[in-house]
Design a protein around this motif. Structure first.
Motif: not given
Ligand code: UTP
Length: 295
Positions: A267-295
């Motif tokens: 899901q993640v890698e195919f979304a990252l490869r998409r022209d229409d989604l990849g950029g925004d999705f990558k930004t979101y993943l970076k923000e998520l990884a840098a945040s203190e995401f709690t369940i």
């Protein structure tokens, strides 16, 4: 030169127990990667590899697959009226493919599923694609790579890749002698789901095959093996004793969709490869990884 392999079979009759409860009413093959059912990626790979006719082995609760590849007049009319022509094209494209269906009456295993394709293959060599393995290669689909090896050697070709040693018990594992082309082995033995101790190598068959029609007579005489199922691996092992069988280490990134973590990675890698989604999705993943995401 004209390609000999024109027909492919996609076995899709299994219960998909690893994805229950979703698969109680939705075929595993219809679970989407981003916005396309997984079977769409498989069918596209087949077509890009020169396949002209596809036989889907269907079974219990699989009607959605047939609907998906059928025309949808009411939906098409509504999209046309509202001017959504891009979507209309997408819906029509899936109905244009030459897909045929046959039902496997009892889920007696992958070997039995392939045997139901006997009449359709009419004595010709054919391709097999399993939906659990989706392979990404930017230039040459995995199946096309296998077809090219078949064109050269004229015998059965098994699509393989090396898997971690501790995972061999999930696969059919091959043993053989390497040819001058280091990606190709002549198969001498195969074992279905061996323990790490019994595995003769870490080279696993991963859902892509070109098989000669001699397999059908062997399958007709194959007794149930591991898990009480008629195993394609057992029949291929007999085939390798009668005629040459090759294992080909195909190129490309393979996703194991039979496994939940593998499914999420796809899901993640195919979304990252998409022209229409990849950029925004990558930004979101970076923000998520840098945040203190709690369940
Ligand atoms: P799997 O062993 O992955 O079975 O079959 P499954 O039912 O799809 O999934 P789990 O393990 O229960 O979660 C490999 C392929 O062979 C097909 C499946 O649809 C899948 O594509 N198959 C398996 C059949 O068509 N018929 C069978 O009797 C068994």
């Amino acid at each position: 030169m004209q390609q000999n392999i024109k027909r492919a079979v996609i076995p899709a009759a299994g219960f998909g127990t690893r994805f229950l409860p979703a698969t109680k009413a939705t075929p595993k093959e219809m679970l989407p990667i981003v916005d396309r059912p997984t079977i769409q990626y498989i069918v596209e790979e087949a077509i890009e590899s020169g396949i002209e006719d596809i036989l889907i082995i269907s079974g219990h609760a699989k009607r959605a697959i047939e609907d998906y590849f059928d025309s949808a007049p009411i939906l098409e009319m509504s999209l046309e009226k509202s001017g959504k022509l891009d979507l209309l094209k997408m819906v029509r494209d899936t109905a244009d493919i030459r897909i045929h269906y046959i039902r496997q009456r009892e889920m007696k295993g992958l070997g039995d599923a392939i045997l139901t394709a006997k009449a359709f293959m009419a004595g010709e060599p054919f391709a097999v694609l399993l939906g659990d393995d989706v392979v990404y290669h930017p230039k040459k689909p995995a199946l096309k790579q296998l077809i090219d090896v078949f064109e050269e050697y004229g015998r059965t070709v098994l699509g393989c890749q090396t898997v971690p040693h501790e995972k061999v018990s999930s696969y059919g594992i091959v043993e053989g002698n390497q040819l001058d082309n280091h990606r190709i082995l002549k198969v001498s033995n195969m074992i279905e789901k061996p323990s790490p101790e019994e595995a003769p190598s870490d080279l696993a068959v991963l859902g892509r095959y070109i098989i000669t029609p001699a397999i059908f007579e062997i399958l007709e005489n194959t007794e149930p093996g591991k898990g009480g199922e008629i195993q394609l691996t057992d029949a291929l092992k007999v085939l390798a004793q009668r005629e040459a069988v090759f294992a080909y280490d195909f190129k490309g990134k393979r996703y194991d969709l039979g496994d939940k973590l593998g499914f999420l990675k796809a899901q993640v890698e195919f979304a990252l490869r998409r022209d229409d989604l990849g950029g925004d999705f990558k930004t979101y993943l970076k923000e998520l990884a840098a945040s203190e995401f709690t369940i």
